[in-house]
Design a protein around this motif. Structure first.
Motif, PDB file in Angstrom:
ATOM      1  N   UNK A  94      17.813  19.044 -35.035  1.00  0.00           N
ATOM      2  CA  UNK A  94      17.696  18.369 -33.466  1.00  0.00           C
ATOM      3  C   UNK A  94      18.777  19.219 -32.661  1.00  0.00           C
ATOM      4  N   UNK A  95      18.392  19.802 -31.603  1.00  0.00           N
ATOM      5  CA  UNK A  95      19.421  20.776 -30.787  1.00  0.00           C
ATOM      6  C   UNK A  95      19.502  22.073 -30.990  1.00  0.00           C
ATOM      7  N   UNK A  96      18.673  22.527 -32.110  1.00  0.00           N
ATOM      8  CA  UNK A  96      18.617  23.851 -32.382  1.00  0.00           C
ATOM      9  C   UNK A  96      17.708  24.622 -31.127  1.00  0.00           C
ATOM     10  N   UNK A  97      18.282  25.646 -30.717  1.00  0.00           N
ATOM     11  CA  UNK A  97      17.781  26.489 -29.517  1.00  0.00           C
ATOM     12  C   UNK A  97      16.686  27.505 -30.093  1.00  0.00           C
ATOM     13  N   UNK A  98      15.762  27.771 -29.277  1.00  0.00           N
ATOM     14  CA  UNK A  98      14.748  28.557 -29.603  1.00  0.00           C
ATOM     15  C   UNK A  98      15.297  29.858 -30.125  1.00  0.00           C
ATOM     16  N   UNK A  99      14.708  30.137 -31.335  1.00  0.00           N
ATOM     17  CA  UNK A  99      15.499  31.619 -32.254  1.00  0.00           C
ATOM     18  C   UNK A  99      14.011  32.389 -32.644  1.00  0.00           C
ATOM     19  N   UNK A 100      14.222  33.686 -32.018  1.00  0.00           N
ATOM     20  CA  UNK A 100      12.951  34.300 -32.598  1.00  0.00           C
ATOM     21  C   UNK A 100      12.987  34.678 -34.192  1.00  0.00           C
ATOM     22  N   UNK A 101      11.792  34.823 -34.680  1.00  0.00           N
ATOM     23  CA  UNK A 101      11.622  35.057 -36.241  1.00  0.00           C
ATOM     24  C   UNK A 101      12.229  36.461 -36.498  1.00  0.00           C
ATOM     25  N   UNK A 108      22.609  33.529 -36.658  1.00  0.00           N
ATOM     26  CA  UNK A 108      23.483  32.420 -36.213  1.00  0.00           C
ATOM     27  C   UNK A 108      22.993  31.745 -34.854  1.00  0.00           C
ATOM     28  N   UNK A 109      22.743  30.728 -34.759  1.00  0.00           N
ATOM     29  CA  UNK A 109      22.430  29.982 -33.424  1.00  0.00           C
ATOM     30  C   UNK A 109      23.118  28.773 -33.212  1.00  0.00           C
ATOM     31  N   UNK A 110      23.510  28.506 -31.923  1.00  0.00           N
ATOM     32  CA  UNK A 110      23.982  27.327 -31.559  1.00  0.00           C
ATOM     33  C   UNK A 110      23.775  27.051 -30.157  1.00  0.00           C
ATOM     34  N   UNK A 114      27.309  22.884 -31.294  1.00  0.00           N
ATOM     35  CA  UNK A 114      27.173  22.906 -32.735  1.00  0.00           C
ATOM     36  C   UNK A 114      26.494  24.446 -33.135  1.00  0.00           C
ATOM     37  N   UNK A 115      26.723  24.805 -34.412  1.00  0.00           N
ATOM     38  CA  UNK A 115      26.270  26.144 -34.649  1.00  0.00           C
ATOM     39  C   UNK A 115      25.268  25.839 -36.262  1.00  0.00           C
ATOM     40  N   UNK A 116      24.438  26.778 -36.130  1.00  0.00           N
ATOM     41  CA  UNK A 116      23.553  26.734 -37.394  1.00  0.00           C
ATOM     42  C   UNK A 116      23.403  27.994 -38.040  1.00  0.00           C
ATOM     43  N   UNK A 117      22.980  28.037 -39.196  1.00  0.00           N
ATOM     44  CA  UNK A 117      22.579  29.392 -39.581  1.00  0.00           C
ATOM     45  C   UNK A 117      20.972  29.285 -39.879  1.00  0.00           C
ATOM     46  N   UNK A 118      20.415  30.087 -39.532  1.00  0.00           N
ATOM     47  CA  UNK A 118      18.587  30.185 -39.489  1.00  0.00           C
ATOM     48  C   UNK A 118      18.273  31.363 -40.367  1.00  0.00           C
ATOM     49  N   UNK A 119      17.376  31.175 -41.509  1.00  0.00           N
ATOM     50  CA  UNK A 119      16.966  32.300 -42.342  1.00  0.00           C
ATOM     51  C   UNK A 119      15.404  32.069 -42.485  1.00  0.00           C
ATOM     52  N   UNK A 139      23.237  23.478 -40.565  1.00  0.00           N
ATOM     53  CA  UNK A 139      24.371  23.372 -39.670  1.00  0.00           C
ATOM     54  C   UNK A 139      25.597  23.714 -40.289  1.00  0.00           C
ATOM     55  N   UNK A 140      26.491  24.373 -39.582  1.00  0.00           N
ATOM     56  CA  UNK A 140      27.670  24.941 -40.095  1.00  0.00           C
ATOM     57  C   UNK A 140      28.740  23.942 -40.194  1.00  0.00           C
ATOM     58  N   UNK A 141      28.536  22.725 -39.569  1.00  0.00           N
ATOM     59  CA  UNK A 141      29.526  21.642 -39.525  1.00  0.00           C
ATOM     60  C   UNK A 141      29.934  21.225 -41.011  1.00  0.00           C
ATOM     61  N   UNK A 142      28.799  21.268 -41.719  1.00  0.00           N
ATOM     62  CA  UNK A 142      28.957  21.041 -43.219  1.00  0.00           C
ATOM     63  C   UNK A 142      30.018  21.895 -43.745  1.00  0.00           C
ATOM     64  N   UNK A 143      29.901  23.092 -43.652  1.00  0.00           N
ATOM     65  CA  UNK A 143      30.951  24.058 -44.275  1.00  0.00           C
ATOM     66  C   UNK A 143      32.196  23.720 -43.672  1.00  0.00           C
TER      67      UNK A 143
END
Length: 455
Positions: A94-101, A108-110, A114-119, A139-143
């Motif tokens: 939730x809250x992850x912005x649109x990120x191209x494949x 890294x998206x945010x 909040x920031x996420x790693x996307x793979x 989410x990078x918050x866990x790290x």
């Protein structure tokens, strides 16, 4: 401002060093934690994406089998997309912005909060006709939470470690310096002159401080011996000088009271004899004092010691004849030495005079001089009254008298003869020794290097 003690300085230095080291460790942990944890999150994300892609199968109708799939693994949200990017199924953060494949590229998206790693993984399942996308997000918050946990543990543990290091360092330093306090107290008591027998006597330490304490104990023992020797020397010198002084005064008074010139002449002879004895004593004391201060110098010259010994032996035969003592000399010819001729003559004279003085009436004295190629070896042996084994180590001390039998009489000497012999021999780099037995006699031997030792 009161100066800090050595114990406190060492403790502060030690504690400061610990603080610097722990600060460096904290900074290293901070930097390393970010990299390690983020790398761990990245590896976990990629691994889960690949594992999920392997689980995707195609049914007989050519459609993806999506039942029994787990879209949330170890905090990684997984989703499946058509080739065109349309989502088929899965979980999206939730809250992850649109990120191209982007195939197999970590992104890294945010959203500012909040920031996420996307793979993403672009692949074609077995037996499938189309390609699909598998996207994993974490989410990078866990790290960062894990990092913050580690840093909080460090922040709580490090001050405790610093406190323990400071207390432990102070305790060790205090214990280590405890002997120094004892050394200081012992030195203070000795310097005040109240107790020269005081010793530190540490037990069981066996370290550098213990070695220092033992060194001080040895120094204190030498100081005590030196003070005792000085007191003994003062007493002996006073005693030796008092006797001739008393005789001189008595004879002078007697001579003044006698009207005839013959009595005055006798008194003057006694005065002269005692004055010469005092002069000899003073000169010997002066020479020994200079030797103690290492101010005595040798007048070195090359000469034939054999000839000198023959001259001394002939002179000593006259002294020995007074007691009907036979002096036998065995002298190796041409023993050449480089030494102080006057001192070597006095060595022979002192030893021969003692042999005559303490020899038997109608006894024997044997004098020998040989060479071993490096040293001249001289020996004076008599068949006199001898010296007991207990007193042999003491005969080299100044003013020491072995017993009344050896020291009594008008010709008892000053008690400095053997002390002078020892100094004169050792000043040439030689050695002197004695072998004696009560009722059998004594044998004094000395060695003198043929050439002076290199310094």
């Amino acid at each position: 401002m009161k100066k800090l003690s050595v114990k406190m300085k060492i403790t502060l230095w030690y504690t400061g060093l610990i603080v610097i080291i722990l600060g460096a460790i904290f900074a290293a942990v901070l930097l390393a934690t970010d990299k390690v944890l983020l790398l761990g999150v990245q590896n976990k994300l990629e691994e889960e994406v690949y594992d999920f892609a392997e689980e995707l199968k195609i049914d007989n109708a050519g459609r993806l089998r999506l039942e029994k799939l787990d879209f949330l693994k170890d905090g990684v949200r997984l989703a499946v997309y058509h080739e065109n990017g349309q989502m088929i199924t899965g979980l999206v953060s939730s809250g992850l912005p649109a990120t191209p494949f982007a195939d197999e590229l970590l992104q890294k998206a945010g959203n500012g909060q909040q920031n996420w790693f996307v793979y993403d993984f672009y692949f074609k399942p077995r037996h499938a006709e189309n390609f699909y996308w598998v996207r994993g997000t974490v989410p990078l918050s866990s790290a960062y939470a894990e990092r913050d946990k580690i840093l909080w543990q460090c922040a709580l543990f490090f001050p405790l470690l610093i406190l323990l290091a400071a207390l432990g360092g102070y305790w060790i330093t205090k214990k280590a310096f405890r002997p120094v306090t004892r050394i200081t107290e012992a030195a203070a008591q000795i310097s005040s002159g109240s107790d020269l027998s005081k010793r530190i006597e540490l037990e069981g330490a066996d370290d550098e401080i213990d070695t220092l304490a033992k060194t001080f104990d040895g120094m204190f023992a030498r100081l005590e011996a030196a003070f005792e020797a000085e007191r003994q020397f003062t007493d002996d010198a006073s005693h030796e000088l008092r006797t001739p002084t008393s005789v001189i005064i008595a004879q002078a008074e007697c001579g003044l009271q006698q009207p005839d010139s013959e009595s005055k002449q006798q008194a003057l002879q006694v005065v002269l004899q005692q004055a010469r004895k005092m002069s000899k004593l003073v000169n010997q004391l002066l020479q020994l004092a200079r030797a103690d201060r290492h101010q005595a110098s040798l007048d070195l010259e090359v000469f034939d010691l054999s000839e000198l010994t023959e001259i001394v032996a002939e002179e000593a035969k006259g002294l020995a004849a007074a007691k009907a003592i036979t002096l036998t000399a065995e002298i190796e010819p041409s023993v050449m030495v480089q030494a102080d001729q006057t001192l070597l003559m006095r060595i022979w004279l002192n030893l021969l005079t003692n042999a005559v003085k303490y020899g038997r009436q109608q006894g024997q004295i044997w004098l020998t001089l040989t060479s071993d190629g490096q040293n001249a070896i001289g020996t004076v042996r008599d068949d006199g009254i001898g010296i007991s084994a207990d007193e042999l180590p003491k005969i080299w001390k100044r003013f020491y008298r072995v017993n009344t039998a050896r020291s009594g009489g008008a010709d008892s000497g000053t008690g400095l003869g053997l002390a002078m012999v020892k100094w004169m021999v050792e000043s040439h780099g030689g050695t002197v020794s004695v072998v004696s037995e009560i009722g059998v006699g004594s044998s004094f031997s000395f060695t003198i290097p043929l050439r002076p030792l290199e310094k």
